[in-house]
Design a protein around this motif. Sequence first.
Motif, PDB file in Angstrom:
ATOM      1  N   SER A 127      14.608 -21.967  18.183  1.00 53.69           N
ATOM      2  CA  SER A 127      14.712 -23.088  17.248  1.00 53.69           C
ATOM      3  C   SER A 127      16.175 -23.312  16.853  1.00 53.69           C
ATOM      4  N   GLY A 128      16.586 -24.574  16.886  1.00 59.48           N
ATOM      5  CA  GLY A 128      17.942 -24.915  16.456  1.00 59.48           C
ATOM      6  C   GLY A 128      19.014 -24.704  17.512  1.00 59.48           C
TER       7      GLY A 128
ATOM      8  N   THR B 190      19.077 -32.190  20.608  1.00 58.71           N
ATOM      9  CA  THR B 190      20.395 -32.825  20.674  1.00 58.71           C
ATOM     10  C   THR B 190      20.737 -33.193  22.117  1.00 58.71           C
TER      11      THR B 190
ATOM     12  N   LYS C   6      18.214 -28.202  21.743  1.00 54.91           N
ATOM     13  CA  LYS C   6      17.377 -28.859  22.764  1.00 54.91           C
ATOM     14  C   LYS C   6      17.248 -30.359  22.489  1.00 54.91           C
TER      15      LYS C   6
ATOM     16  N   HIS D 226       8.405 -25.426  22.728  1.00 54.91           N
ATOM     17  CA  HIS D 226       8.592 -24.070  22.206  1.00 54.91           C
ATOM     18  C   HIS D 226       7.675 -23.106  22.943  1.00 54.91           C
TER      19      HIS D 226
END
Length: 266
Positions: free
Chosen positions: A59-60, A65, A63, A204
Amino acid sequence: MQPEQISRDGSVPVSAPAIEVTNLVKAFYDTSGDRITLAAADVNFTVRRGEFVCIVGPSGCGKTTVLRIIAGLEQATDGQVKIGSAASPAMVFQEASVLPWLTVAQNVAFPLKLKGVPANEQRARVSELLALTGLTDFADARPHQLSGGMKQRVSVARALVDNRDILLMDEPFGALDEQTRLVLQQELLRIWERTGKTVIFITHSVDEALTLADRVLVMSPRPGTIVADLAVPFERPRDVVELRRDKRFWDLTYEVWRLLAVSPEH
Ligand SMILES: Nc1ncnc2c1ncn2[C@@H]1O[C@H](COP(=O)(O)OP(=O)(O)OP(=O)(O)O)[C@@H](O)[C@H]1O
């Protein structure tokens, strides 16, 4: 975003990759110009025409972006994205982006309406897409009458309706229950096999990536970069349930989890 691999007569060279991302960097700055987040650092990958590529990563890690830059919704700080298609990519987001005041058919027709496609052509194309996504019986329903999975089908139908070559999907099934998700994965594979689109799909779920993709790109924690590019060897067409009997599926699951440096039971 301007396509950069279109020849002067407008044709696309067959050998050109569908998407080429080179040394891509994205930093977000605050209003005073001080950098606040380096979201992606030196991202490199190529997607061939008609290929189905999944991106997984913590997470973060950047992806979304990267996908938004490919879609032309965000500017890269550095590096290059080349799109080998005359049309900009179509995008499907995690939350079904349906317009609540329109019927299912009107939602699907929306991109055609914006382009001024004649009404009879719109009707023919929309009915094709409703059939392809299993929504024919719900053509006149409003979004509030639909389940989450059906709303996401509407989003997929709308992304396909104007027949663009490239489909970018940002965790489109992430908000759905496991069973609905499996059904939509199977349908997406069927649609992809029929339409021959080039797809980048963020998820995910390692399981989902291995079910769908020809290749899985694994990203590092932020600032995200591609740390592995794994070929998924299962033959097509795939059965999303039967796949799980294949030992290679679990070997690959383990390999991706190792790359993500998180054990499966966490
Ligand atoms: N518009 C923005 N302004 C500032 N920071 C941003 C902006 N968009 C994203 N970021 C930051 O960039 C980083 C990457 O975000 P991004 O949404 O691309 O990650 P992701 O891998 O898709 O995450 P997730 O898997 O949780 O959806 C995050 O730290 C996020 O806070």
